[in-house]
Design an enzyme around this catalytic site. Sequence first.
Site, PDB file in Angstrom:
ATOM      1  N   HIS A  28       0.848  -1.198   0.000  1.00 37.46           N
ATOM      2  CA  HIS A  28       0.000   0.000   0.000  1.00 37.46           C
ATOM      3  C   HIS A  28       0.881   1.245   0.000  1.00 37.46           C
ATOM      4  O   HIS A  28       2.106   1.152  -0.033  1.00 37.46           O
ATOM      5  CB  HIS A  28      -0.988  -0.027   1.160  1.00 37.46           C
ATOM      6  CG  HIS A  28      -0.352  -0.042   2.525  1.00 37.46           C
ATOM      7  ND1 HIS A  28       0.337   1.024   3.043  1.00 37.46           N
ATOM      8  CD2 HIS A  28      -0.288  -1.009   3.473  1.00 37.46           C
ATOM      9  CE1 HIS A  28       0.776   0.732   4.254  1.00 37.46           C
ATOM     10  NE2 HIS A  28       0.425  -0.508   4.533  1.00 37.46           N
ATOM     11  N   HIS A  57       4.086   1.640   2.171  1.00 38.90           N
ATOM     12  CA  HIS A  57       5.302   0.968   1.680  1.00 38.90           C
ATOM     13  C   HIS A  57       5.908   1.737   0.522  1.00 38.90           C
ATOM     14  O   HIS A  57       7.129   1.902   0.427  1.00 38.90           O
ATOM     15  CB  HIS A  57       4.988  -0.452   1.202  1.00 38.90           C
ATOM     16  CG  HIS A  57       4.278  -1.284   2.213  1.00 38.90           C
ATOM     17  ND1 HIS A  57       3.030  -1.810   1.990  1.00 38.90           N
ATOM     18  CD2 HIS A  57       4.613  -1.646   3.463  1.00 38.90           C
ATOM     19  CE1 HIS A  57       2.639  -2.482   3.050  1.00 38.90           C
ATOM     20  NE2 HIS A  57       3.588  -2.386   3.970  1.00 38.90           N
ATOM     21  N   CYS A  98       3.171  -8.342  20.838  1.00 38.78           N
ATOM     22  CA  CYS A  98       2.176  -8.067  19.787  1.00 38.78           C
ATOM     23  C   CYS A  98       2.490  -8.934  18.580  1.00 38.78           C
ATOM     24  O   CYS A  98       3.534  -8.754  17.945  1.00 38.78           O
ATOM     25  CB  CYS A  98       2.176  -6.596  19.364  1.00 38.78           C
ATOM     26  SG  CYS A  98       1.060  -6.342  17.942  1.00 38.78           S
ATOM     27  N   CYS A 131       2.960  -6.828  15.287  1.00 39.88           N
ATOM     28  CA  CYS A 131       4.247  -6.124  15.192  1.00 39.88           C
ATOM     29  C   CYS A 131       5.404  -7.113  15.272  1.00 39.88           C
ATOM     30  O   CYS A 131       6.533  -6.755  14.954  1.00 39.88           O
ATOM     31  CB  CYS A 131       4.464  -5.175  16.360  1.00 39.88           C
ATOM     32  SG  CYS A 131       3.411  -3.749  16.457  1.00 39.88           S
ATOM     33  N   CYS A 177      -1.697  -2.889  22.152  1.00 37.54           N
ATOM     34  CA  CYS A 177      -0.629  -2.481  21.246  1.00 37.54           C
ATOM     35  C   CYS A 177      -0.859  -1.028  20.826  1.00 37.54           C
ATOM     36  O   CYS A 177      -1.936  -0.700  20.329  1.00 37.54           O
ATOM     37  CB  CYS A 177      -0.613  -3.375  20.014  1.00 37.54           C
ATOM     38  SG  CYS A 177       0.480  -2.723  18.736  1.00 37.54           S
ATOM     39  N   HIS A 231      -1.455  -1.205  16.792  1.00 40.27           N
ATOM     40  CA  HIS A 231      -2.624  -1.901  16.250  1.00 40.27           C
ATOM     41  C   HIS A 231      -3.863  -1.823  17.140  1.00 40.27           C
ATOM     42  O   HIS A 231      -4.940  -2.245  16.732  1.00 40.27           O
ATOM     43  CB  HIS A 231      -2.277  -3.372  15.985  1.00 40.27           C
ATOM     44  CG  HIS A 231      -1.219  -3.542  14.944  1.00 40.27           C
ATOM     45  ND1 HIS A 231       0.109  -3.753  15.251  1.00 40.27           N
ATOM     46  CD2 HIS A 231      -1.284  -3.486  13.596  1.00 40.27           C
ATOM     47  CE1 HIS A 231       0.805  -3.845  14.127  1.00 40.27           C
ATOM     48  NE2 HIS A 231      -0.006  -3.673  13.116  1.00 40.27           N
ATOM     49  N   LYS A 253      -2.668   5.831  10.948  1.00 40.23           N
ATOM     50  CA  LYS A 253      -1.646   5.311  10.063  1.00 40.23           C
ATOM     51  C   LYS A 253      -2.298   4.320   9.102  1.00 40.23           C
ATOM     52  O   LYS A 253      -3.108   3.501   9.516  1.00 40.23           O
ATOM     53  CB  LYS A 253      -0.598   4.586  10.912  1.00 40.23           C
ATOM     54  CG  LYS A 253       0.452   3.876  10.096  1.00 40.23           C
ATOM     55  CD  LYS A 253       1.234   2.904  10.971  1.00 40.23           C
ATOM     56  CE  LYS A 253       2.150   2.050  10.134  1.00 40.23           C
ATOM     57  NZ  LYS A 253       2.569   0.829  10.797  1.00 40.23           N
ATOM     58  N   LYS A 285      -1.962  -2.426   6.566  1.00 39.89           N
ATOM     59  CA  LYS A 285      -2.722  -3.574   6.090  1.00 39.89           C
ATOM     60  C   LYS A 285      -3.683  -4.028   7.165  1.00 39.89           C
ATOM     61  O   LYS A 285      -4.842  -4.318   6.917  1.00 39.89           O
ATOM     62  CB  LYS A 285      -1.762  -4.718   5.755  1.00 39.89           C
ATOM     63  CG  LYS A 285      -0.984  -4.448   4.510  1.00 39.89           C
ATOM     64  CD  LYS A 285       0.123  -5.458   4.316  1.00 39.89           C
ATOM     65  CE  LYS A 285       1.250  -5.256   5.298  1.00 39.89           C
ATOM     66  NZ  LYS A 285       2.560  -5.484   4.738  1.00 39.89           N
TER      67      LYS A 285
HETATM   68  N1  MSP Z   1       9.178  -6.056   8.119  1.00 40.42           N
HETATM   69  C1  MSP Z   1       9.323  -4.909   8.923  1.00 40.42           C
HETATM   70  C2  MSP Z   1      10.606  -4.162   8.604  1.00 40.42           C
HETATM   71  C3  MSP Z   1      11.861  -4.975   8.720  1.00 40.42           C
HETATM   72  S1  MSP Z   1      13.266  -4.070   8.256  1.00 40.42           S
HETATM   73  C4  MSP Z   1      14.566  -4.990   8.733  1.00 40.42           C
HETATM   74  C5  MSP Z   1       8.149  -3.959   8.707  1.00 40.42           C
HETATM   75  N2  MSP Z   1       7.449  -4.129   7.593  1.00 40.42           N
HETATM   76  S2  MSP Z   1       6.144  -3.321   7.204  1.00 40.42           S
HETATM   77  O1  MSP Z   1       5.751  -3.855   5.935  1.00 40.42           O
HETATM   78  O2  MSP Z   1       5.180  -3.408   8.243  1.00 40.42           O
HETATM   79  O3  MSP Z   1       6.508  -1.813   7.096  1.00 40.42           O
HETATM   80  C6  MSP Z   1       7.550  -1.385   6.283  1.00 40.42           C
HETATM   81  C7  MSP Z   1       7.685   0.123   6.249  1.00 40.42           C
HETATM   82  O4  MSP Z   1       6.500   0.731   5.748  1.00 40.42           O
HETATM   83  C8  MSP Z   1       7.953   0.739   7.616  1.00 40.42           C
HETATM   84  O5  MSP Z   1       9.020   1.673   7.485  1.00 40.42           O
HETATM   85  C9  MSP Z   1       6.682   1.457   7.935  1.00 40.42           C
HETATM   86  O6  MSP Z   1       6.915   2.578   8.724  1.00 40.42           O
HETATM   87  C10 MSP Z   1       6.230   1.856   6.543  1.00 40.42           C
HETATM   88  N3  MSP Z   1       4.832   2.181   6.559  1.00 40.42           N
HETATM   89  C11 MSP Z   1       3.761   1.345   6.663  1.00 40.42           C
HETATM   90  N4  MSP Z   1       2.639   2.107   6.744  1.00 40.42           N
HETATM   91  C12 MSP Z   1       2.952   3.419   6.731  1.00 40.42           C
HETATM   92  C13 MSP Z   1       2.242   4.624   6.644  1.00 40.42           C
HETATM   93  N5  MSP Z   1       0.953   4.697   6.705  1.00 40.42           N
HETATM   94  N6  MSP Z   1       2.950   5.765   6.455  1.00 40.42           N
HETATM   95  C14 MSP Z   1       4.300   5.760   6.268  1.00 40.42           C
HETATM   96  N7  MSP Z   1       4.981   4.647   6.327  1.00 40.42           N
HETATM   97  C15 MSP Z   1       4.385   3.494   6.796  1.00 40.42           C
HETATM   98  O7  MSP Z   1       7.922  -3.112   9.550  1.00 40.42           O
END
Ligand code: MSP
Length: 503
Positions: free
Chosen positions: A17, A20, A125, A128, A143, A146, A296, A299
């Site tokens: 999304h 990411h 969690c 997380c 959490c 979440h 935020k 997913k």
């Molecule tokens: N798998 C772990 C990261 C491991 S790194 C060794 C993880 N994955 S994640 O898919 O949940 O998130 C990845 C990145 O996307 C994080 O930096 C997270 O902050 C970012 N984002 C997810 N949703 C977001 C927003 N709504 N806004 C900005 N960034 C956010 O965490």
Amino acid sequence: MSFTVTTPIYYVNGAPHLGHAYTTIAADVMARHHRQRGDDVFFLTGTDEHGEPVALAAEKLGVTPQALADENAERFKALAPQLGASNDFFIRTTDPEHKAGVQRLLQAVKDNGYVELGRYEGWYCPRCADFKTENEVEDGSKCPVHHIELTRESEENWFFKLSAFQARLEALYAEQPDFVLPPARRNEALAFIEGGLQDVSLSRGAKLQWGVQVPWDPAHVFYVWFDALLNYYTALEYAVPGEDLTQRFWPADFHIVGKDILKFHCVFWPALLMAAGLPVPRHILVHGYLLMDGEKMSKSLGNVLDPFAIIERFGVDSLRFYVLRDVAFGGDGSVSPAAFEQRYETELANDFGNLASRVSAMVVKYRDGAVPAGDALELREDFDGLAGEVAARIDRGELTQALEAIWARVRRLNRYVEEQAPWKLAKDPARREQLDVALATLVEGLRTVTVLLAAYLPATAARLLAALGAPDDSWAAAAFGAGAVTAVDRLAPLFPKHDAAPA
Ligand code: MSP
């Protein structure tokens, strides 16, 4: 100079999304900018496939974790080129090379004396995959990310002796004051360290099997965060078959991460590297959240905005521009289709797109497309030092401010058009020379801002520079006066107008 930049690796428990896409776009801007500067760049992204978030999602869907990982990793892999991301490698933590690297490196951490057996008692969690300390918990047992009930865990597992690194981490933060950027995030990380470090679980026991096996205790798998963090290093060992890139690209210059994973990157990660006897990165750059309705996007919260719809309708450059322009990089900010549309119309279509169309149309109309020669240019003082400022800001992770510095010149060029009113100059044969100067200044100004924007708007910049017959987008070409555009054609609109709101 070498330059290494990474995104976090994304959990494959769902589809990509905008959150990411945001981190990937930011990392790509840095990678492209450094290539412009002539650096030897390695840009890494990928997927985080082990652990509870993925195992639980697979269980819900009635598929194996591997099947879910295979399916979603493909979607994340496809996302990178759709975003215009120029990553040099895409790592999956289920790659056998990565798994072997994790086992070897964590064995070294144990051999160095930083692993011991213990019992974990506390909050956890599963979304997380994070063991929460008491002061991280919301409303006693929830959490903070979440808002779900945390589970109470008690299990015997292997621990990483994080507490042994308290003094060394404090020294790192003192010696490398820009280790974490921006400064507010550094203070947050330092406060966490100064609050006292406890040892952390390094493995999960019988409850979870989906992970990299602990080599000295095959009944356990490594806690997913240690497996995941090591991707930044293991990738360099096998990204290019038969070549070890660690000498060339380690330590990383920038790990870009969201604020929700600050603790892992700013505290656990440098300690883990120290324990393994490896150099720590130069910077961790922490950004905020893109918010929709104040929450935020994630997913698990299910309130996602689809970047693909925007890309399809408006082109990828407009998405890249919007997320870095509308929300000051580092802080949180709201995003919405209406705000996107507003930026698209007023800034991309009007400020920049119209500038390019008008300038090219005037050169065609008044000079048959031939750009007046000579170096009698105006606006030199407006562009003086700009490329240096942009580079310095990007080096501090100030991606929005760097973009604003460029945009101020886009606006300046538009004002210059109004001040000069070439359509009036054209009517007065006595002012022929001034018209030449004005047109040459506008063409050179347009070329300069386009070179500077190339990291943000790569497709648009390539198109425009090609149309100007000045494809050089190196940093030397970013200086006002460095270019020699001789002819231009009338340009099609760079950012066409759209009537309806984006889906
Ligand atoms: N798998 C772990 C990261 C491991 S790194 C060794 C993880 N994955 S994640 O898919 O949940 O998130 C990845 C990145 O996307 C994080 O930096 C997270 O902050 C970012 N984002 C997810 N949703 C977001 C927003 N709504 N806004 C900005 N960034 C956010 O965490």
